[in-house]
Design an enzyme around this catalytic site. Structure first.
Site, PDB file in Angstrom:
ATOM      1  N   ASP A   8       0.880  -1.165   0.000  1.00 55.94           N
ATOM      2  CA  ASP A   8       0.000   0.000   0.000  1.00 55.94           C
ATOM      3  C   ASP A   8       0.928   1.229   0.000  1.00 55.94           C
ATOM      4  O   ASP A   8       2.133   1.103   0.279  1.00 55.94           O
ATOM      5  CB  ASP A   8      -0.857  -0.063   1.262  1.00 55.94           C
ATOM      6  CG  ASP A   8      -1.703   1.172   1.448  1.00 55.94           C
ATOM      7  OD1 ASP A   8      -2.428   1.544   0.521  1.00 55.94           O
ATOM      8  OD2 ASP A   8      -1.634   1.777   2.532  1.00 55.94           O
ATOM      9  N   LEU A   9       0.394   2.403  -0.310  1.00 54.63           N
ATOM     10  CA  LEU A   9       1.266   3.595  -0.345  1.00 54.63           C
ATOM     11  C   LEU A   9       1.153   4.424   0.936  1.00 54.63           C
ATOM     12  O   LEU A   9       2.054   4.451   1.769  1.00 54.63           O
ATOM     13  CB  LEU A   9       0.909   4.465  -1.562  1.00 54.63           C
ATOM     14  CG  LEU A   9       1.740   5.740  -1.704  1.00 54.63           C
ATOM     15  CD1 LEU A   9       3.191   5.424  -2.048  1.00 54.63           C
ATOM     16  CD2 LEU A   9       1.139   6.663  -2.774  1.00 54.63           C
ATOM     17  N   ASP A  10      -0.008   5.075   1.085  1.00 55.85           N
ATOM     18  CA  ASP A  10      -0.179   6.002   2.209  1.00 55.85           C
ATOM     19  C   ASP A  10      -0.227   5.235   3.537  1.00 55.85           C
ATOM     20  O   ASP A  10      -1.077   4.371   3.723  1.00 55.85           O
ATOM     21  CB  ASP A  10      -1.477   6.785   2.008  1.00 55.85           C
ATOM     22  CG  ASP A  10      -1.785   7.690   3.183  1.00 55.85           C
ATOM     23  OD1 ASP A  10      -0.846   8.122   3.858  1.00 55.85           O
ATOM     24  OD2 ASP A  10      -2.980   7.954   3.436  1.00 55.85           O
ATOM     25  N   THR A  16       1.433  10.213   3.742  1.00 57.18           N
ATOM     26  CA  THR A  16       0.715  11.297   3.054  1.00 57.18           C
ATOM     27  C   THR A  16      -0.609  11.626   3.750  1.00 57.18           C
ATOM     28  O   THR A  16      -1.270  12.598   3.379  1.00 57.18           O
ATOM     29  CB  THR A  16       0.454  10.939   1.571  1.00 57.18           C
ATOM     30  OG1 THR A  16       0.159   9.549   1.492  1.00 57.18           O
ATOM     31  CG2 THR A  16       1.645  11.250   0.699  1.00 57.18           C
ATOM     32  N   GLY A  45      -7.047   4.736   3.475  1.00 56.79           N
ATOM     33  CA  GLY A  45      -7.299   3.646   2.539  1.00 56.79           C
ATOM     34  C   GLY A  45      -8.605   3.783   1.772  1.00 56.79           C
ATOM     35  O   GLY A  45      -8.955   2.926   0.969  1.00 56.79           O
ATOM     36  N   ARG A  48     -11.057   8.788  -2.783  1.00 58.85           N
ATOM     37  CA  ARG A  48     -11.308  10.238  -2.664  1.00 58.85           C
ATOM     38  C   ARG A  48     -12.814  10.535  -2.632  1.00 58.85           C
ATOM     39  O   ARG A  48     -13.289  11.334  -1.833  1.00 58.85           O
ATOM     40  CB  ARG A  48     -10.651  10.952  -3.847  1.00 58.85           C
ATOM     41  CG  ARG A  48     -10.562  12.464  -3.661  1.00 58.85           C
ATOM     42  CD  ARG A  48      -9.983  13.112  -4.905  1.00 58.85           C
ATOM     43  NE  ARG A  48      -8.747  12.475  -5.349  1.00 58.85           N
ATOM     44  CZ  ARG A  48      -8.210  12.650  -6.545  1.00 58.85           C
ATOM     45  NH1 ARG A  48      -8.777  13.466  -7.419  1.00 58.85           N
ATOM     46  NH2 ARG A  48      -7.104  12.027  -6.890  1.00 58.85           N
ATOM     47  N   SER A 113      -2.594   0.665  -4.267  1.00 61.90           N
ATOM     48  CA  SER A 113      -3.035   1.848  -3.503  1.00 61.90           C
ATOM     49  C   SER A 113      -4.365   2.378  -4.020  1.00 61.90           C
ATOM     50  O   SER A 113      -4.673   2.234  -5.203  1.00 61.90           O
ATOM     51  CB  SER A 113      -1.964   2.933  -3.635  1.00 61.90           C
ATOM     52  OG  SER A 113      -2.454   4.189  -3.235  1.00 61.90           O
ATOM     53  N   ALA A 114      -5.116   3.015  -3.132  1.00 60.17           N
ATOM     54  CA  ALA A 114      -6.372   3.657  -3.542  1.00 60.17           C
ATOM     55  C   ALA A 114      -6.119   5.010  -4.197  1.00 60.17           C
ATOM     56  O   ALA A 114      -7.013   5.583  -4.823  1.00 60.17           O
ATOM     57  CB  ALA A 114      -7.275   3.848  -2.318  1.00 60.17           C
ATOM     58  N   SER A 115      -4.897   5.524  -4.054  1.00 56.80           N
ATOM     59  CA  SER A 115      -4.622   6.895  -4.498  1.00 56.80           C
ATOM     60  C   SER A 115      -4.461   7.017  -6.008  1.00 56.80           C
ATOM     61  O   SER A 115      -3.829   6.177  -6.643  1.00 56.80           O
ATOM     62  CB  SER A 115      -3.342   7.407  -3.829  1.00 56.80           C
ATOM     63  OG  SER A 115      -3.025   8.683  -4.346  1.00 56.80           O
ATOM     64  N   ASN A 117      -2.854   9.509  -7.094  1.00 56.75           N
ATOM     65  CA  ASN A 117      -1.603  10.283  -7.179  1.00 56.75           C
ATOM     66  C   ASN A 117      -0.392   9.413  -6.841  1.00 56.75           C
ATOM     67  O   ASN A 117       0.684   9.943  -6.547  1.00 56.75           O
ATOM     68  CB  ASN A 117      -1.669  11.466  -6.217  1.00 56.75           C
ATOM     69  CG  ASN A 117      -2.804  12.425  -6.553  1.00 56.75           C
ATOM     70  OD1 ASN A 117      -2.834  12.981  -7.649  1.00 56.75           O
ATOM     71  ND2 ASN A 117      -3.742  12.601  -5.655  1.00 56.75           N
ATOM     72  N   GLU A 168      -0.226  -3.438   4.614  1.00 56.62           N
ATOM     73  CA  GLU A 168      -1.348  -2.486   4.673  1.00 56.62           C
ATOM     74  C   GLU A 168      -1.444  -1.799   6.039  1.00 56.62           C
ATOM     75  O   GLU A 168      -1.174  -2.424   7.060  1.00 56.62           O
ATOM     76  CB  GLU A 168      -2.667  -3.237   4.452  1.00 56.62           C
ATOM     77  CG  GLU A 168      -3.301  -3.020   3.106  1.00 56.62           C
ATOM     78  CD  GLU A 168      -3.799  -1.617   2.820  1.00 56.62           C
ATOM     79  OE1 GLU A 168      -3.890  -0.786   3.744  1.00 56.62           O
ATOM     80  OE2 GLU A 168      -4.101  -1.341   1.649  1.00 56.62           O
ATOM     81  N   ASP A 169      -1.862  -0.528   6.017  1.00 51.64           N
ATOM     82  CA  ASP A 169      -2.064   0.199   7.281  1.00 51.64           C
ATOM     83  C   ASP A 169      -3.534   0.464   7.570  1.00 51.64           C
ATOM     84  O   ASP A 169      -3.858   1.023   8.620  1.00 51.64           O
ATOM     85  CB  ASP A 169      -1.337   1.552   7.247  1.00 51.64           C
ATOM     86  CG  ASP A 169      -2.042   2.537   6.337  1.00 51.64           C
ATOM     87  OD1 ASP A 169      -2.344   2.163   5.185  1.00 51.64           O
ATOM     88  OD2 ASP A 169      -2.317   3.663   6.777  1.00 51.64           O
TER      89      ASP A 169
HETATM   90  P1  B16 Z   1      -6.127  10.327  -3.822  1.00 50.11           P
HETATM   91  P2  B16 Z   1      -3.562   4.270   0.136  1.00 50.11           P
HETATM   92  C1  B16 Z   1      -5.294   6.283   0.051  1.00 50.11           C
HETATM   93  O1  B16 Z   1      -4.006   5.797  -0.154  1.00 50.11           O
HETATM   94  C2  B16 Z   1      -5.346   7.161   1.281  1.00 50.11           C
HETATM   95  O2  B16 Z   1      -5.079   6.394   2.448  1.00 50.11           O
HETATM   96  C3  B16 Z   1      -6.713   7.786   1.404  1.00 50.11           C
HETATM   97  O3  B16 Z   1      -6.786   8.630   2.530  1.00 50.11           O
HETATM   98  C4  B16 Z   1      -7.010   8.578   0.116  1.00 50.11           C
HETATM   99  O4  B16 Z   1      -8.299   9.146   0.170  1.00 50.11           O
HETATM  100  C5  B16 Z   1      -6.895   7.635  -1.073  1.00 50.11           C
HETATM  101  O5  B16 Z   1      -5.603   7.068  -1.103  1.00 50.11           O
HETATM  102  C6  B16 Z   1      -7.154   8.346  -2.387  1.00 50.11           C
HETATM  103  O6  B16 Z   1      -6.107   9.255  -2.626  1.00 50.11           O
HETATM  104  O7  B16 Z   1      -7.050  11.425  -3.428  1.00 50.11           O
HETATM  105  O8  B16 Z   1      -4.671  10.746  -3.908  1.00 50.11           O
HETATM  106  O9  B16 Z   1      -6.587   9.613  -5.060  1.00 50.11           O
HETATM  107  O10 B16 Z   1      -3.494   4.136   1.622  1.00 50.11           O
HETATM  108  O11 B16 Z   1      -4.563   3.336  -0.513  1.00 50.11           O
HETATM  109  O12 B16 Z   1      -2.218   4.220  -0.521  1.00 50.11           O
HETATM  110 MG    MG Z   2      -2.801   3.142   3.402  1.00 49.94          MG
END
Ligand code: B16
Ligand code: MG
Length: 217
Positions: A8-10, A16, A45, A48, A113-115, A117, A168-169
């Protein structure tokens, strides 16, 4: 048996969450309500779109589709200014040691990751070259706890799902890894991530010998 490792990233590779928090707080304040760090825990996790839905529930605010879309964009523009200057100093402790060990052993590595970015963040902190596959919010239709993100990562690594290990966190992330039949390693508070197969506070607690055991399992 060929193994794959998925990160996972964040909250696992970089923190972040603090930048997401600042951007969501700014939007909440602009809409006339408070948003606390404790409430930000609910966002870890989570996609957005779902974060904004929860934020509006917290503030008891209704939104038209147009407002919703505008606020999603505003939050992200703000978030991008926070992450703009990220560098290697923001990598969480001992993450490079684990990635380097896996690389040395020729183990395929993916991001899950869910992000949306994720890729620019990995570039900024100088870790992109470790990853054989990047699966993030741009590639999936179903958010964690759905296993889609990790199953796609396993597919891209050409490794069977049940031969993958996930770090994962977030509770939703651990649930997603378990649903994918992967070994889930919780990074953070063990009481919160109680469904993980193993728990560590951070990577400083994970030895290379432990990683080797996972490789040979
Ligand atoms: P973005 P992960 C997640 O990252 C974050 O934990 C979560 O808080 C955020 O809303 C989500 O990414 C989407 O991020 O707005 O940059 O697309 O923990 O899955 O790496
Ligand atoms: Mg995470």
């Amino acid at each position: 048996m060929k193994k794959g490792f998925i990160f996972d990233l964040d909250g696992v590779i970089v923190d972040t969450a603090k930048y997401h928090y600042l951007a969501w707080k700014k939007l909440a304040n602009q809409l006339g309500f408070e948003f606390t760090e404790a409430q930000n825990e609910l966002f870890k996790g989570v996609s957005r779109k779902r974060c904004l839905e929860i934020l509006l529930e917290i503030g008891k605010r209704e939104a038209t589709q147009e407002e919703f879309d505008t606020w999603m964009i505003e939050k992200n523009v703000d978030y991008l200014t926070y992450i703009e200057n990220m560098d290697a100093s923001e990598i969480l402790p001992d993450v490079p040691r684990i990635l380097a060990y896996l690389k040395e052993k020729n183990i395929p590595i993916a991001l899950g990751s869910a992000s949306k970015n994720a890729q620019p963040i990995l570039e900024k902190v100088g870790l992109l070259h470790y990853f054989d596959a990047i699966v993030d919010g741009n590639n999936v239709t179903k958010a964690k706890p759905d296993p889609e993100v990790f199953l796609l990562a396993a597919k891209q690594l050409d490794v069977n799902a049940d031969n993958c290990v996930v770090f994962e966190d977030a509770v939703a992330g651990v649930e997603a890894a378990n649903a994918a039949n992967m070994i889930s390693i919780g990074i953070g508070a063990a009481e919160v991530l109680s469904e993980a197969d193993c728990n560590f506070t951070d990577f400083t607690e994970i030895s290379n010998a432990f990683i080797q055991k996972l490789i040979e399992k």
